[in-house]
Structures are given as C-alpha cells and as structure tokens.
Design an enzyme around this catalytic site. Structure first.
Site, PDB file in Angstrom:
ATOM      1  N   LYS A  33       0.816  -1.223   0.000  1.00  0.00           N
ATOM      2  CA  LYS A  33       0.000   0.000   0.000  1.00  0.00           C
ATOM      3  C   LYS A  33       0.844   1.265   0.000  1.00  0.00           C
ATOM      4  CE  LYS A  33      -0.845   0.321   4.975  1.00  0.00           C
ATOM      5  NZ  LYS A  33      -0.046   1.502   5.211  1.00  0.00           N
ATOM      6  N   THR A  34       1.992   1.256   0.700  1.00  0.00           N
ATOM      7  CA  THR A  34       2.853   2.458   0.713  1.00  0.00           C
ATOM      8  C   THR A  34       3.361   2.742  -0.702  1.00  0.00           C
ATOM      9  OG1 THR A  34       3.538   1.865   2.953  1.00  0.00           O
ATOM     10  CG2 THR A  34       4.838   3.531   1.833  1.00  0.00           C
ATOM     11  N   ASP A 225      -3.755   7.452   4.730  1.00  0.00           N
ATOM     12  CA  ASP A 225      -3.231   6.111   4.971  1.00  0.00           C
ATOM     13  C   ASP A 225      -3.881   5.554   6.242  1.00  0.00           C
ATOM     14  OD1 ASP A 225      -1.661   3.881   4.752  1.00  0.00           O
ATOM     15  OD2 ASP A 225       0.167   4.811   5.526  1.00  0.00           O
ATOM     16  N   GLU A 226      -3.971   4.235   6.353  1.00  0.00           N
ATOM     17  CA  GLU A 226      -4.504   3.570   7.553  1.00  0.00           C
ATOM     18  C   GLU A 226      -5.861   4.149   7.962  1.00  0.00           C
ATOM     19  OE1 GLU A 226      -2.986   1.042   8.399  1.00  0.00           O
ATOM     20  OE2 GLU A 226      -0.816   1.237   8.415  1.00  0.00           O
ATOM     21  N   GLN A 256      -7.351  -4.829   9.996  1.00  0.00           N
ATOM     22  CA  GLN A 256      -6.280  -4.379  10.885  1.00  0.00           C
ATOM     23  C   GLN A 256      -6.715  -3.181  11.731  1.00  0.00           C
ATOM     24  OE1 GLN A 256      -2.137  -4.604   9.249  1.00  0.00           O
ATOM     25  NE2 GLN A 256      -3.171  -4.947   7.318  1.00  0.00           N
ATOM     26  N   ARG A 615       2.543 -10.184  10.614  1.00  0.00           N
ATOM     27  CA  ARG A 615       3.854  -9.500  10.720  1.00  0.00           C
ATOM     28  C   ARG A 615       4.974 -10.414  10.246  1.00  0.00           C
ATOM     29  NH1 ARG A 615       2.166  -5.514   9.699  1.00  0.00           N
ATOM     30  NH2 ARG A 615       0.230  -6.663   9.540  1.00  0.00           N
TER      31      ARG A 615
END
Length: 773
Positions: A33-34, A225-226, A256, A615
């Site tokens: 996504k980044t 973002d997020e 998340q 993770r």
C-alpha cells in the site's frame, strides 16, 4: 508507460491511475500500500498537479518521511518537499501555527504531551477539592481524550444526559467539571494537548468559513493512509476538507482496525462508500511479505469476523514452513523457550537479531522474555519502554526551551522555576499559582508583576532575576536558531554544570542524556530540510519543539539496530520481520478478559491476532503457558480460542503442546453519548464444524475435561449471592462446590471443586453458574 508504473500489479496500477473522485483502496496486509500511495502522488504530480495542492495524512512520522523520500526519488526533483505529507497531528499543528490566533491561542502555542496533560488534570482536580485518588488523573484524562476524539466539548459533555449517567454509575460525577476547568487552564497556558490538535482544527474549520474555504481549495487531492485507524474527529475534518473537490482517496484494511481504545472506529472504513456518490473500490489482495502458509491461517482466522469487507490474501511466494505451536508449563518456561529458539534461528538459519520480533498482548509480558534474553546475552530493544524524551533531565531542559517560546506555559514554568535551586520555594510557587487563578491571568504574568503579590524580599529578588533571565533568552528567538539558544540556556542556567558535577553513575548518565539532546538539536539545525517542523527550512526553537513533541515511540528507536525487537502487537502494526514469536495465547490474556463482553470487542481482539500473524515473513511461533502469575496469583490457563480457529494442516505437529480448548466464548455526528460509544452485541462464537487444533492438542499432559450437558432448567444466578460452601452448576464443568471466593469486587474469582473435572479457578464476570443449594 511511465517508468514508475513498472513493477505494479494490475490492481495497484488501477489504484494509481484512478486520480479523480472518491476512491477506497482496501489494502490487505503486505500488499504494497505504501508503494501504491507514493506512486499515486508521484503520478498526480507528473500529470501537472501542484505539490502544494496535495495533502497526504499518515499515522507515523516514519511513514510520512518514507513517502516523501520515495516520491522525490521517483520524480527526481525537489518538488516533493512542497507536499503536505505528515501525521494528522503534525499537519494540523502546522496549520494551527498559522491560524491559532483566530481561536484566541498564541501562534507559538505549546503542545502538551500526555504527562503534561495529566499534570494539569491533577492540578485542577485538587483545586476543585476532589480526591485525586478517586479521580485518578489517568482515568480522567482518558475520558477527556475520548470526548475530544468524539468532538464532544466540555459544555456538551456536561449537558449530555447519558454521559452524566455513565459518570454517575462510575461514581465520578464531576468529570465534566474537571474537563471544563482543564480546557480553561490549557487555554490560559496557551497550550493544546494532542487531542486538541484535532478538536481545535475541527472548531477552526467549522466556525471560520474563510479558513475552511482556504484549505478546501488548497487541498484539491487528499490521501489518507490507515483509514481504519481514524477516529470521529479525523473523519469529520476529512469530510469538511474534501467536500469541494471530493478527490478523497482512503487506503486501509478493516481487518487491521485495532485502535478502538484510542477512539478509532472501524465504521469509518466500513461506511466510506455511503459518504460519497460513486465511490470506486479497489482491493489489493496480493501479499508480497509472507509465505502462503502464514496467509492461509490469517485468512482462516479473519473469516470468523462478521463485520468486515470480504477479501482473500494470496501470494506468489513459497508455501513456506508450517506454524510452530508451543505449549509451556509456565510463563518463565515460555521466555526460556523463545530465547533458545532465537539462538537456534541465528545458528541454523543465519538470522540476525534484528530479523526477530517477540510480540505480546500486554507490556507486562515482556519481563519473562527480557530475563531469558539477558541470560543468553541476546541484545534486544523494547518498544514502549520509557522514551528518551520522558526522562526527567530531558523534560527539565525542554521545559526551559518551552518557556522561552511560550512564557504562558504553566506546566513548564512550575518545572524549572526553582531548578537549579534559585531560592523560589514551594510556598512561593503555590502563592504564584493561587494569584494567577484568582486573577485569571497566567503564572508568568504574576511573576512579571511579583512586587504586587506580597512575596518576601529575598524571594522577590530571585523572581525578578529569573524573569530577566527568561526575557533575555526570549530576545534571542528572532535571530538565533534552536541549537544556539539551547546551548546558551544550558550555560546560563548552570543546568549542565550541575549535572556534570554529579559523578554518580546516574549523574553521568543524566549528563550524557543532556549532551545527546543538544546533539539532536544541533542535527536538527544542520539538516538541509526539516520535514515536519513547519515551513521548509524552519530551524527555530518553536519548530524543534513541535517536531519532538509529535514524535512517537517508533520514531525514536533505530529499526536497523541489530537487536531483537520486543513490543505489544499494537506497536507492531505496519512492521514486518522474517521471524515472529507471538506469546501468551491464553484465554483471558489473548483474547483479553476485558475485551470479550461484546461481539465488537471480541472481533477487535481477533483482528489483533490477525495483525500479529501477518507480521511474519517466513517463520511464525505461537506460544502459550499452562500457568502464569497475574496480580501475584498463579493462574491456570486454557489455550486461546484463536488457536482453535487455525486449521490443523498448517500446524507443525512436532511442536504441538497439550490442552483441549473449550470452544464457547463469551451516523458519526449523533448525540455526545452515541459518539463516545462503540455499540453492544453478542460476542459468542459458534463451535467449529471442522476438526481443528484442539483435536491435535488433546491427549497430552493436561487431563481431558469431561463434557457436561447443562440441566434443562439451567438459568445463570446472580453471582453477588454466591457464598463459600454452596453447590453450583457450571455450563461446561458440571456440578461442584465453592471452596473459596477471592479477587476484587470488580473481578471476583471463585475456586470450585467440580465432581467430574476437579478444582478450577473461575472468573465470575465471565462464567455462567447456577446456584443449586
């Protein structure tokens, strides 16, 4: 095709090229996504959009800096420095620096960290003659923070019937009054806390149409973002800013969403499609981080949540090794096992320390891991320990710098008025605070006019010398940079000299810490471009103070240091490691006993487990202990219900430990009360039809439990009526006798000897018991 589009998959490319209108990118864990966000911004700029017209909001300074750097690299020019990229708090602080005067704040306002804010809460609680033990600053501050994040001001709070009832039930009916006094005190001190940066930004946009118009037309393209981590205040600000152009792109993953305790609401992402017409939704489901085995169990886990946007992660990576499930007898054994396994990973697979993370549900769990790592000389870093900027000597030094920028800052003033000692004792300080409150002026104004307030002659001289010294420092602001002023302060106040003269081990450490602070200020002034401190190239003391106040714990650690990383799962979000250990997978710990009263809470715990699993890149260990000390008592534990949700084929059987798992578990701008609630619902999880891990784990050291079918007339009794010696029926364990009652009134625990299943400790808040005799 532009070079920057190479290497993107079809979905990622679609997300980058969709520049106009509202867009929701549902980005699964590890789906790049980044990369999509940065490439999308670069594409906008390549299409001729001015960098000054793009606003990108993140949740960490690290993410913001990384995005800016990547965009500059893609475009090969310096235009990226003109982008408004930063955390919500840093970008809004930057805007407030220019606009704060409109709402009566100085443009050089102080930003209070959590410690400062709690100190003000404590002070106003005392002044209202309330018991600080009853109105604990931590609990009151959290309540105020929750109100602000829901855009509930002090007046609205005090007039909302439901909030008042809630406080009455908690036996803290005066919280609204503390909130009101706290807000007034912060205003008088020219200070905002973290939540005010959102709350006041909203007020500014809501009450000043010309300011709203200015920023609506400035920010033609908004990227967040997020998005699943946004709270109601952030949501409303984005809606206001994006209302004209509606070029709002949100990126997030509902799976998340784990920050409800900070006021975040998953509803923001679940309802985004209703907020705008013709929203385009693009799902990024290809994972570039983990093996297929890890993704398979992640998909299986999250499937159990009802409230979600359906997606299935897949990868072209290798199948990978199976998940290692470890049962230990005690939490100390768990720590020893993890340390041994890390050593094995290093020797056998040549991993470095920094390739390994140990994740846990609560900070207290770190102890057993730390002790074992220390015994084996494995270096580690704890995220969430005491931060550099929270150390006393650092806070003292920074208090001087804060006073120079904003003399109204009462918290900073109280901290350093008599440090180093200069003859202004506690009685004199109390007199100054009282005079300030009675006359509704700042403490600094009292000191400036000290002769009017009856201080003794010696004290009066000391106060006048102190005021003169601070004024001389203040006069340097227009001409000197942050380092020159900070160095001068250390010299003139004898602050550094006093630390230097203390030759104890602690004294030497404190002196070194202050030197490190001065080094960091020097670095700040010499860095060619300051990313978050305001306008480009701002080397002022105010710019430096803003930057460090908005640092997060993650920003202060060196991610490249060759150390094992220990952190809570909340702190691990956004990170990835080749080897991950998730500890403490026990009922009551993970899922946490405090978070399984409603379906919403249980589903958030499951999302937290999903985050921990995703993770890991290649190796994942899940561990739990049969017994663990909790509040000084040794407790028997059942394995977490989440273990049961992992299909057996993904578990490495050679690592399996014992224990049979019991399956049975336990509109934004509405009223002020509604905005502070998360809703209620049943949190029962249905038994699985599949044969999962519980079948694999049965038959080991732990004796099998005898299943019990509840009596036809089974109705749970009022647990407050329970007494020692009573016969009871438990839904799962059957009939038994109460041997002992202990624990607090909030969390009572009964020791019950069951006829068929032996002695067990039962948490009465979560068990269903019927009193038989």
């Amino acid at each position: 095709m532009h070079d920057y589009l190479k290497g993107l998959n079809d979905r990622q490319r679609e997300a980058v090229l969709t520049t106009e209108g509202p867009l929701m990118i549902v980005a699964g864990a590890g789906s790049g996504k980044t990369k999509v966000l940065t490439t999308r911004i670069a594409h906008l700029m390549a299409q001729g959009v001015d960098a000054f017209n793009i606003l990108a909001l993140t949740f960490t300074n690290k993410a913001a800096a990384e995005m800016k750097e990547r965009i500059g690299h893609i475009l090969g020019n310096r235009e990226s420095r003109n982008l408004y990229i930063g955390t919500f708090h840093s970008v809004f602080a930057r805007i407030m620096r220019a606009e704060a005067h409109r709402i009566g704040y100085p443009n050089a306002f102080t930003i209070y960290d959590t410690d400062d804010a709690k100190s003000v809460v404590k002070a106003v609680t005392n002044e209202l003659n309330l018991d600080v033990q009853h109105y604990k600053p931590n609990a009151v501050y959290n309540r105020i923070s929750s109100a602000k994040n829901s855009l509930v001001g002090p007046k609205e709070y005090m007039t909302d019937y439901y909030l008042q009832q809630e406080d009455m039930r908690a036996n803290r009916p005066m919280i609204g009054h503390i909130y009101d006094a706290y807000s007034k005190r912060c205003f008088k001190n020219g200070a905002m806390d973290f939540d005010d940066l959102l709350f006041k930004m909203y007020e500014l946009l809501k009450h000043f149409p010309e300011v709203l118009h200015k920023y609506q037309h400035k920010f033609k393209y908004i990227l967040i973002d997020e998005y699943q981590d946004t709270n109601p205040a952030q949501y409303e600000i984005i809606k206001l800013l994006g209302a004209v152009h509606e070029n709002v792109c949100v990126v997030g993953d509902d799976a998340q969403s784990i920050y409800s305790f900070r006021g975040a609401t998953i509803q923001n992402i679940l309802q985004f499609q209703k907020d705008y017409d013709e929203v385009k939704v693009i799902k990024l489901e290809q994972n570039y981080r983990s093996t297929q085995n890890i993704l398979s169990i992640a998909n299986e886990i999250i499937k159990n949540n009802k409230g979600q946007i359906p997606k299935t992660l897949f990868t072209e990576n290798a199948t990978g090794e199976k998940i290692k499930l470890v049962r230990t007898m005690t939490d100390n054994d768990e720590g020893k096992f993890v340390a041994d396994a890390i050593q094995e990973q290093k020797l056998r697979y040549h991993h470095n320390n920094k390739d390994v993370a140990i994740l846990y549900r609560t900070n207290a769990q770190s102890r057993s891991f730390e002790e074992s790592l220390r015994r084996m000389n494995i270096p580690y870093t704890i995220y969430g320990g005491i931060s550099f900027y929270q150390r006393k000597e650092i806070k003292d030094y920074i208090a001087y710098l804060r006073i120079i920028v904003n003399p109204k800052d009462e918290e900073a003033l109280k901290r350093i008025i008599n440090y180093p000692v200069r003859g202004i004792g506690k009685t004199s300080v109390d007199r100054a605070i009282l005079a300030a409150n009675e006359n509704n002026i700042s403490m600094w104004q009292v000191l400036e006019n000290a002769q009017m307030f009856g201080f003794k002659a010696g004290t009066l001289t000391a106060i006048e010398e102190f005021v003169l010294m601070i004024r001389s420092f203040h006069s340097m602001l227009p001409t000197k940079n942050a380092y020159d002023i900070a160095f001068h302060v250390g010299k003139q106040t004898a602050f550094v000299k006093e630390l230097f003269n203390d030759k104890s081990t602690e004294g030497v450490q404190r002196y070194e810490n202050v030197q490190e602070l001065l080094n960091s200020i020097k670095e700040f002034t010499e860095t060619p471009m300051s990313e978050e401190s305001g306008e480009v190239g701002d080397k002022s003391l105010a710019g430096y103070l803003q930057q460090i106040t908005l640092l997060t714990d993650a920003d202060q650690k060196d991610p490249d240091a060759d150390t094992v990383k220990l952190m809570t799962i909340h702190a691990a979000k956004g990170l990835e490691f080749p080897v991950v250990f998730v500890g403490g997978l026990e009922e009551g710990l993970f899922p946490n006993a405090m978070s399984i009263n409603t379906r919403e809470e249980l589903e958030e715990e499951r999302r937290l487990f999903y985050v921990s699993v995703t993770r890991a890149k290649g190796t994942l260990y899940l561990s739990y202990a049969n017994t663990r000390y909790k509040f000084g008592n040794l407790q028997q534990n059942d394995p977490s219900r989440f273990i049961d949700e992992i299909p057996m084929e993904f578990i490495d059987k050679s690592f399996a430990g014992g224990g049979v798992k019991n399956h049975s578990g336990q509109g934004m701008m509405g009223s002020a009360f509604e905005r502070m609630q998360r809703g209620f619902g049943s949190a029962k999880t249905e038994p699985k039809e599949k044969t999962f891990v519980s079948t694999l784990l049965s038959g080991n050291n732990k004796p099998k439990e005898v299943a019990h079918v509840p009596s036809p007339n089974f109705v749970p009794s009022d647990i407050t009526k329970l007494e020692q010696g009573m016969r009871v029926e438990h839904q799962k364990f059957g009939f038994g006798e109460v041997l002992k009652l202990e624990g607090s009134s909030h969390n009572p625990v009964a020791t019950i000897k069951f006829d068929e299943n032996g002695e067990k400790k039962i948490m009465l808040n979560y068990a269903k018991l019927m009193i038989v005799t």
